[in-house]
Design an enzyme around this catalytic site. Structure first.
Site, PDB file in Angstrom:
ATOM      1  N   GLU A 335       1.785 -38.167   7.403  1.00  0.00           N
ATOM      2  CA  GLU A 335       0.990 -38.032   6.172  1.00  0.00           C
ATOM      3  C   GLU A 335       1.245 -36.729   5.416  1.00  0.00           C
ATOM      4  OE1 GLU A 335      -2.986 -40.431   7.674  1.00  0.00           O
ATOM      5  OE2 GLU A 335      -2.770 -38.351   8.251  1.00  0.00           O
TER       6      GLU A 335
HETATM    7  C1  TNX Z   1      -4.622 -40.978  10.589  1.00  0.00           C
HETATM    8  S1  TNX Z   1      -1.987 -41.815  11.342  1.00  0.00           S
HETATM    9  C2  TNX Z   1      -4.179 -39.768  11.065  1.00  0.00           C
HETATM   10  C3  TNX Z   1      -5.140 -38.717  11.358  1.00  0.00           C
HETATM   11  C4  TNX Z   1      -6.546 -39.153  11.080  1.00  0.00           C
HETATM   12  C5  TNX Z   1      -6.723 -40.590  11.497  1.00  0.00           C
HETATM   13  C6  TNX Z   1      -8.126 -41.113  11.370  1.00  0.00           C
HETATM   14  C7  TNX Z   1      -1.946 -40.309  11.798  1.00  0.00           C
HETATM   15  C8  TNX Z   1      -0.857 -39.910  12.620  1.00  0.00           C
HETATM   16  N1  TNX Z   1      -2.904 -39.475  11.406  1.00  0.00           N
HETATM   17  O1  TNX Z   1      -4.845 -37.546  10.644  1.00  0.00           O
HETATM   18  O2  TNX Z   1      -7.408 -38.328  11.785  1.00  0.00           O
HETATM   19  O3  TNX Z   1      -5.879 -41.395  10.732  1.00  0.00           O
HETATM   20  O4  TNX Z   1      -8.245 -42.393  11.893  1.00  0.00           O
END
Ligand code: TNX
Length: 533
Positions: A335
């Site tokens: 992300e």
């Molecule tokens: C996605 S997918 C995240 C986290 C969040 C989470 C909450 C991924 C590797 N990262 O930063 O805490 O969703 O469900």
């Protein structure tokens, strides 16, 4: 007198119920005696004859290098409820009411976690080629007894285990639980508690998400403000905290005593607001942002073109590697929505081939890291897209395998333990395809997600728990259990026959797991789809 009469009434009622149901009560068969174990062992066969019985003079008899420590662990679990001394002694002279734990090198060290159990009126024998195998087997031994044996106060009852022969080994080498200590901070005692919880399920890796926008949780001597400033906050009004190097060493050692390896994650180049707020020079404009206490993702990025960024990353990874005996460092990479794509790829390529490579550790990255070319051979990808992959996720995941690496599966819509169970769950998130029931967490297989990635390319499975909405260990345990049982079984037990997972076989075992957790004082969700007894 009174109890005999109650027994008689009970039997009569059972007979009437059986008659009304149009059938006679089933005879006791080996099937009825099947122990309810999660994860299900590779092979369990019920034996004829009576049950193994623990008595007040039972001992735990250990032999082989490291056998005694596992015997002490098992003894601690079984002593309180039974009220028995269960003295641990060295040797091999176990009797009919003793549990013997023996490390017997048999030349098959290719499978260090394999173990065997024989239990009968003659005694209970647990054998393995390594102390690790013995420890995994000890989790099965616990589950051969009634769940009440895990109780925190003495309980008056007979303590017997069915006569069985078990031969077991894991399907995947990596069976992980993830804990986000950045959104909310969890003390050393909390982490130890979770380690004890997950050990029961034969989990062997604990991935600690140590840094994010809301907090930096690990002492780095070369950059002290990371914890002085970046460690103080958390989501909302919660207070932060961080692990000193001594704290971290304590966690690593405690995990090792449960044959669990810590995988530390420093999330880069996004999810870095806590670092950026601690050091203005890490920002492209030289201005430190305010600390962040919300739960958005994707807004922060290290400054990809500044040299100081690479000094920072190199110092952090060097210190982290020095305090981490395990083979893996996790560099995040998820992300990074505010890092321009070309910059992201350049950053990942530079960091993985230089600073990270110099640590000598194997790097793990979330699957987006597979956008970068030239990852070091053997880099591990952690897949977090859905069971039906979102656009790009398959190609990104295949990059790791094409480079000689393997995949850890954590599909968010089935393996993220912070997802709500149903619309009434009092905390948790729902972005990953809405609620995730215990059933959904169970009915998938890692070989069915990305085309071309099969059994041999898969290192294992991990269930992360993100803590934006979870403030303490009671919340964490409630979200983890029993779904972590679903995930642990996918990771440990043999691949389902004909590709079909058997929910009806799993569900009663999940109930037994919950009963055991209840005895242990560990919270769980009372899933309506389970056949509660
Ligand atoms: C996605 S997918 C995240 C986290 C969040 C989470 C909450 C991924 C590797 N990262 O930063 O805490 O969703 O469900």
């Amino acid at each position: 007198m009174r109890s005999t009469r109650l027994l008689a009434i009970g039997c009569t009622l059972a007979a009437i119920t059986a008659l009304l149901a149009g059938c006679t009560a089933a005879p006791a068969s080996p099937e009825n005696a099947m122990p309810r174990i999660v994860p299900q062992p590779a092979t369990v066969s019920a034996q004829d004859g009576g049950r193994f019985e623990l008595t007040s003079s039972s001992r735990i008899v250990a032999s082989g290098d490291g056998g005694r420590a596992v015997a002490e662990f098992l003894g601690e679990r079984l002593r309180t409820a039974t009220g028995y001394e269960l003295a641990v002694s060295d040797g091999t002279d176990a009797g009919a009411h003793d549990i013997s734990l023996a490390i017997t090198p048999d030349g098959t060290s290719a499978e260090p976690e394999a173990y065997g159990i024989r239990s009968s009126t003659e005694g209970m024998q647990l054998t393995a080629a390594t102390a690790e195998g013995l420890f995994r087997g000890a989790q099965t031994v616990r589950q051969l007894f009634d769940p009440t044996i895990e109780g925190q106060v003495p309980v008056q009852q007979d303590w017997t285990a069915p006569a069985v022969t078990i031969a077991d080994h894991p399907r995947f080498a990596y069976r992980g639980a993830g804990l986000d200590v950045a959104r909310h901070f969890f003390s050393v005692a909390d982490v130890k508690r979770y380690i004890d919880d997950i050990a029961l399920l034969k989990i062997n890796f604990l991935h600690l998400h140590l840094t994010d926008d809301q907090g930096w949780r690990i002492q780095i001597d070369a950059w002290p403000k990371l914890t002085e400033i970046g460690g103080t906050g958390a989501v909302g009004l919660a207070s932060g905290g961080f692990y000193t190097k001594a704290d971290y060493a304590e966690i690593v050692a405690y995990a090792a005593s449960r044959f669990i390896t810590i995988v530390p994650e420093i999330d880069l180049p996004g999810h870095t607001n806590a670092a950026l707020a601690s050091y203005p020079e890490l920002n492209c404009d030289g201005v430190a942002p305010a600390p962040y206490t919300g739960i958005e993702v994707g807004f922060s990025s290290l400054c990809i073109d500044k040299d100081v960024t690479y000094t920072f990353v190199s110092d952090v990874l060097r210190e982290l590697a020095a305090m981490t005996p395990g083979p893996y460092l996790h560099l995040g990479g998820d992300e990074s929505l505010s890092t321009p794509p070309a910059d992201f790829e350049r950053f990942i390529q530079r960091v993985t081939t230089d600073a990270a490579a110099q640590t000598g550790k194997t790097i793990i990255g979330w699957h987006e890291m597979g956008k970068a070319t030239g990852l070091p051979a053997g880099t591990i990808g952690q897949y977090w897209s859905f069971v039906q992959p979102q656009e790009g996720a398959e190609d990104e995941t295949r990059t790791f395998v094409n480079g000689g690496g393997k995949i850890i599966y954590s599909p968010a819509d089935v393996a993220y333990l912070d997802m709500i169970y149903d619309d009434d769950t009092r905390f948790g998130l729902s972005w990953a395809n809405g609620p995730t029931s215990v059933h959904e967490a169970y009915m998938w297989d890692p070989t069915e997600i990305v085309d071309g990635i099969g059994e041999k390319d898969i290192l294992g499975v991990e269930a992360p728990i993100w803590t934006e909405t979870l403030t303490n260990m009671d919340d964490v345990e409630y979200m983890a259990f029993p779904r972590l049982g679903s995930i642990a079984e996918i990771a440990w037990s043999p691949a389902p026959k004909d590709g079909k997972r058997d929910w009806d076989a799993f569900a009663p075992r999940a109930v037994a797991l919950c009963n055991r957790l209840a005895a242990l004082g560990v919270g769980f969700y009372h899933a309506p789809e389970l056949p509660w007894d």
